[in-house]
Design a protein around this motif. Structure first.
Motif, PDB file in Angstrom:
ATOM      1  N   ASP A  66      57.090  95.592  34.544  1.00  0.00           N
ATOM      2  CA  ASP A  66      57.105  94.213  35.028  1.00  0.00           C
ATOM      3  C   ASP A  66      58.301  93.476  34.439  1.00  0.00           C
ATOM      4  O   ASP A  66      58.688  93.722  33.293  1.00  0.00           O
ATOM      5  CB  ASP A  66      55.806  93.501  34.620  1.00  0.00           C
ATOM      6  CG  ASP A  66      55.475  92.312  35.524  1.00  0.00           C
ATOM      7  OD1 ASP A  66      56.250  91.345  35.539  1.00  0.00           O
ATOM      8  OD2 ASP A  66      54.433  92.370  36.209  1.00  0.00           O
ATOM      9  N   ASN A  67      58.890  92.561  35.234  1.00  0.00           N
ATOM     10  CA  ASN A  67      60.011  91.763  34.721  1.00  0.00           C
ATOM     11  C   ASN A  67      59.566  90.405  34.191  1.00  0.00           C
ATOM     12  O   ASN A  67      60.396  89.627  33.708  1.00  0.00           O
ATOM     13  CB  ASN A  67      61.097  91.584  35.784  1.00  0.00           C
ATOM     14  CG  ASN A  67      60.628  90.774  36.988  1.00  0.00           C
ATOM     15  OD1 ASN A  67      59.524  90.228  37.010  1.00  0.00           O
ATOM     16  ND2 ASN A  67      61.466  90.703  38.007  1.00  0.00           N
ATOM     17  N   ALA A  74      52.518  88.353  29.788  1.00  0.00           N
ATOM     18  CA  ALA A  74      51.897  89.232  28.796  1.00  0.00           C
ATOM     19  C   ALA A  74      50.459  88.805  28.528  1.00  0.00           C
ATOM     20  O   ALA A  74      49.592  89.632  28.233  1.00  0.00           O
ATOM     21  CB  ALA A  74      52.718  89.205  27.513  1.00  0.00           C
ATOM     22  N   GLU A  75      50.191  87.510  28.655  1.00  0.00           N
ATOM     23  CA  GLU A  75      48.847  86.995  28.428  1.00  0.00           C
ATOM     24  C   GLU A  75      47.835  87.609  29.387  1.00  0.00           C
ATOM     25  O   GLU A  75      46.669  87.807  29.028  1.00  0.00           O
ATOM     26  CB  GLU A  75      48.859  85.472  28.579  1.00  0.00           C
ATOM     27  CG  GLU A  75      47.560  84.800  28.201  1.00  0.00           C
ATOM     28  CD  GLU A  75      47.637  83.285  28.326  1.00  0.00           C
ATOM     29  OE1 GLU A  75      46.690  82.618  27.863  1.00  0.00           O
ATOM     30  OE2 GLU A  75      48.618  82.777  28.903  1.00  0.00           O
ATOM     31  N   ASN A  76      48.273  87.906  30.616  1.00  0.00           N
ATOM     32  CA  ASN A  76      47.368  88.528  31.584  1.00  0.00           C
ATOM     33  C   ASN A  76      46.855  89.879  31.121  1.00  0.00           C
ATOM     34  O   ASN A  76      45.798  90.339  31.573  1.00  0.00           O
ATOM     35  CB  ASN A  76      48.070  88.697  32.932  1.00  0.00           C
ATOM     36  CG  ASN A  76      48.153  87.419  33.727  1.00  0.00           C
ATOM     37  OD1 ASN A  76      47.422  86.464  33.478  1.00  0.00           O
ATOM     38  ND2 ASN A  76      49.047  87.382  34.703  1.00  0.00           N
ATOM     39  N   LEU A  77      47.601  90.535  30.239  1.00  0.00           N
ATOM     40  CA  LEU A  77      47.246  91.885  29.793  1.00  0.00           C
ATOM     41  C   LEU A  77      46.573  91.903  28.428  1.00  0.00           C
ATOM     42  O   LEU A  77      46.266  92.977  27.916  1.00  0.00           O
ATOM     43  CB  LEU A  77      48.501  92.769  29.771  1.00  0.00           C
ATOM     44  CG  LEU A  77      49.169  93.010  31.124  1.00  0.00           C
ATOM     45  CD1 LEU A  77      50.499  93.719  30.947  1.00  0.00           C
ATOM     46  CD2 LEU A  77      48.256  93.818  32.048  1.00  0.00           C
ATOM     47  N   GLU A  78      46.359  90.726  27.841  1.00  0.00           N
ATOM     48  CA  GLU A  78      45.716  90.672  26.527  1.00  0.00           C
ATOM     49  C   GLU A  78      44.325  91.279  26.589  1.00  0.00           C
ATOM     50  O   GLU A  78      43.530  90.980  27.473  1.00  0.00           O
ATOM     51  CB  GLU A  78      45.632  89.225  26.031  1.00  0.00           C
ATOM     52  CG  GLU A  78      46.967  88.661  25.579  1.00  0.00           C
ATOM     53  CD  GLU A  78      46.841  87.247  25.038  1.00  0.00           C
ATOM     54  OE1 GLU A  78      45.711  86.703  25.042  1.00  0.00           O
ATOM     55  OE2 GLU A  78      47.876  86.681  24.636  1.00  0.00           O
ATOM     56  N   GLY A  79      44.043  92.161  25.637  1.00  0.00           N
ATOM     57  CA  GLY A  79      42.740  92.807  25.568  1.00  0.00           C
ATOM     58  C   GLY A  79      42.595  94.016  26.473  1.00  0.00           C
ATOM     59  O   GLY A  79      41.526  94.636  26.508  1.00  0.00           O
ATOM     60  N   ILE A  80      43.648  94.365  27.227  1.00  0.00           N
ATOM     61  CA  ILE A  80      43.622  95.533  28.110  1.00  0.00           C
ATOM     62  C   ILE A  80      44.508  96.616  27.489  1.00  0.00           C
ATOM     63  O   ILE A  80      45.667  96.361  27.165  1.00  0.00           O
ATOM     64  CB  ILE A  80      44.131  95.189  29.519  1.00  0.00           C
ATOM     65  CG1 ILE A  80      43.369  93.991  30.089  1.00  0.00           C
ATOM     66  CG2 ILE A  80      43.982  96.387  30.449  1.00  0.00           C
ATOM     67  CD1 ILE A  80      43.923  93.493  31.419  1.00  0.00           C
ATOM     68  N   GLU A  81      43.980  97.796  27.317  1.00  0.00           N
ATOM     69  CA  GLU A  81      44.709  98.869  26.636  1.00  0.00           C
ATOM     70  C   GLU A  81      45.697  99.533  27.593  1.00  0.00           C
ATOM     71  O   GLU A  81      45.420 100.572  28.197  1.00  0.00           O
ATOM     72  CB  GLU A  81      43.732  99.893  26.064  1.00  0.00           C
ATOM     73  CG  GLU A  81      42.869  99.344  24.929  1.00  0.00           C
ATOM     74  CD  GLU A  81      41.991 100.401  24.299  1.00  0.00           C
ATOM     75  OE1 GLU A  81      42.196 101.602  24.583  1.00  0.00           O
ATOM     76  OE2 GLU A  81      41.089 100.034  23.535  1.00  0.00           O
TER      77      GLU A  81
END
Length: 310
Positions: A31-32, A38-45
Motif C-alpha cells: 500500500d502507498n 496504518a491505523e486500519n491494520l492495527e491489531g491485525i497480524e
C-alpha cells in the motif's frame, strides 16, 4: 497459504485482511498509504510493505519476495469526481498500476482476484444490471475499470493465468474514510450528522444505490480462495436490494432527528441508478452471507460513534 493484498491498508482491504488472518491465511499488504492508513491494520497480524503500483520495481520486488499463493488486487485511486479533476493521476494509478501487477503475475503464474466497479455500467439504464449488460462508462474512473477488466481477461486467456473479477456496488461499513472531498456518501453523511451539519444530496435523491456491507464482500472473496473459484470471468458482488438516497436520508433522520437535508445539482460522472442482479453470484457461490442494510448501517453507525468519540 500466503496471500498478498494490494491496497490492503484501505477500507475494503483491511477488512479482508482481518478476515483472512482469522481464517488461517498469512497476509502481506502492499500500500502507498494515500488513502489507506496504518491505523486500519492495527491489531491485525499482517506484514506491510510501503509501495506504489506505479513503481514497477517496487511491486515486482514485493510479489517475488513473498512467494504468494494468491493476490487480491484492491489498490486503486478511487472516486469518480477525482478521476474527472485529476485524470492522468487516476489513469496511472488504476490502469498502469494494474498492468505492472499483471506483468509480474504472468511471470509468476500468480492467481489474481480483482475488484472492479459498478461504474462500468455508466449510462446503461437497464435494471437490474447483469454481468452481460453493456458497459457504458460516463466517467474516467468507470472507463479505467473497464480497461482493467479487459486487461485482466486478456492476460487470463493469453497466458493461462487464473483470475477472477468482482464488480463492487456501493460498499460501506467500518473503516471507510469519512474525511475529504472524495469520501463516499454514507461516511460523509455520518460525519456531517455527528457534527450537527447538514447532509447534501446531489440531484433529486431518487437515484438508487445497491449498498453492500463490507463484511459480506470480504466473505465472498474468502470463499473464492476456499473453493478455488477462478473462472476468469466477472461477477457482480451485490445483492439487488437498492434504496434511494432519499430513503437513506430518512434512515439517517432516525438516528439524527434534527438532521438538516439540503439538495444540490447533479455531479458530473454520477450514475443515476445502481442495482445488481445477484443471480450469477448465488449460482457461483451458493448461499453467500448477506447482511440486511439496517443491520449493517447500525453496525457502521456504532463504529463511527466509537471511533470518533461522539
Amino acid at each position: 497459504m500466503r496471500v498478498a493484498i494490494t491496497g490492503g491498508a484501505g477500507f475494503i482491504g483491511s477488512n479482508l485482511a482481518e478476515l483472512l488472518v482469522k481464517n488461517g491465511f498469512s497476509v502481506s499488504v502492499f500500500d502507498n498509504f494515500e488513502t489507506g492508513t496504518a491505523e486500519n491494520l492495527e491489531g491485525i497480524e499482517v506484514s506491510c510493505t510501503l509501495g506504489d503500483l506505479r513503481d514497477r520495481v517496487a511491486i515486482t520486488s514485493f510479489l517475488e519476495s513473498g512467494k504468494f499463493d494468491y493476490c487480491f488486487h484492491l489498490a486503486a485511486m478511487g472516486s469518480v469526481p477525482r478521476s474527472i479533476i485529476d485524470t492522468r493521476s487516476s489513469f496511472e494509478a488504476n490502469v498502469l498500476g494494474t498492468f505492472n501487477l499483471m506483468e509480474i503475475a504472468k511471470k509468476m503464474k500468480l492467481p489474481v482476484i480483482y475488484s472492479s466497479s459498478s461504474s462500468v455500467y455508466g449510462a446503461n439504464k437497464k435494471l437490474p444490471k447483469t454481468e452481460n449488460d453493456l458497459m457504458s462508462p460516463i466517467s474516467p474512473y468507470g472507463s479505467f475499470k473497464c480497461a482493467n477488466e479487459a486487461l485482466i481477461q486478456g492476460f487470463s486467456q493469453s497466458f493461462n493465468l487464473m483470475t477472477q473479477t468482482f464488480r463492487l456496488f456501493n460498499v460501506y461499513g467500518p473503516r471507510q474514510n469519512p474525511i475529504g472531498d472524495y469520501s463516499a456518501v454514507i461516511p460523509r453523511w455520518m460525519m456531517a450528522a455527528f457534527n450537527r451539519n447538514p447532509i447534501k444530496i446531489y440531484g433529486s435523491g431518487d437515484q438508487k444505490r445497491d449498498f453492500t456491507y463490507v463484511h459480506d464482500v470480504s466473505h465472498v472473496m474468502l470463499q473464492t480462495l476456499k473453493e478455488n473459484y477462478f473462472a476468469g470471468d466477472v461477477i457482480n458482488l451485490a445483492f439487488g436490494q437498492p434504496i434511494t438516497l432519499n430513503q437513506l436520508s430518512l434512515i439517517f433522520k432516525n438516528y439524527f432527528p434534527k438532521l438538516e437535508i439540503i439538495y444540490a445539482p447533479n455531479r458530473a460522472g454520477d450514475i443515476k441508478d445502481s442495482e445488481s442482479d445477484p443471480t450469477k453470484l448465488h449460482k457461483s457461490f451458493g448461499n453467500v452471507p448477506h447482511t440486511p442494510f439496517l443491520e449493517g448501517f447500525n453496525q457502521t453507525f456504532e463504529w463511527y460513534k466509537k471511533k470518533y468519540g461522539f
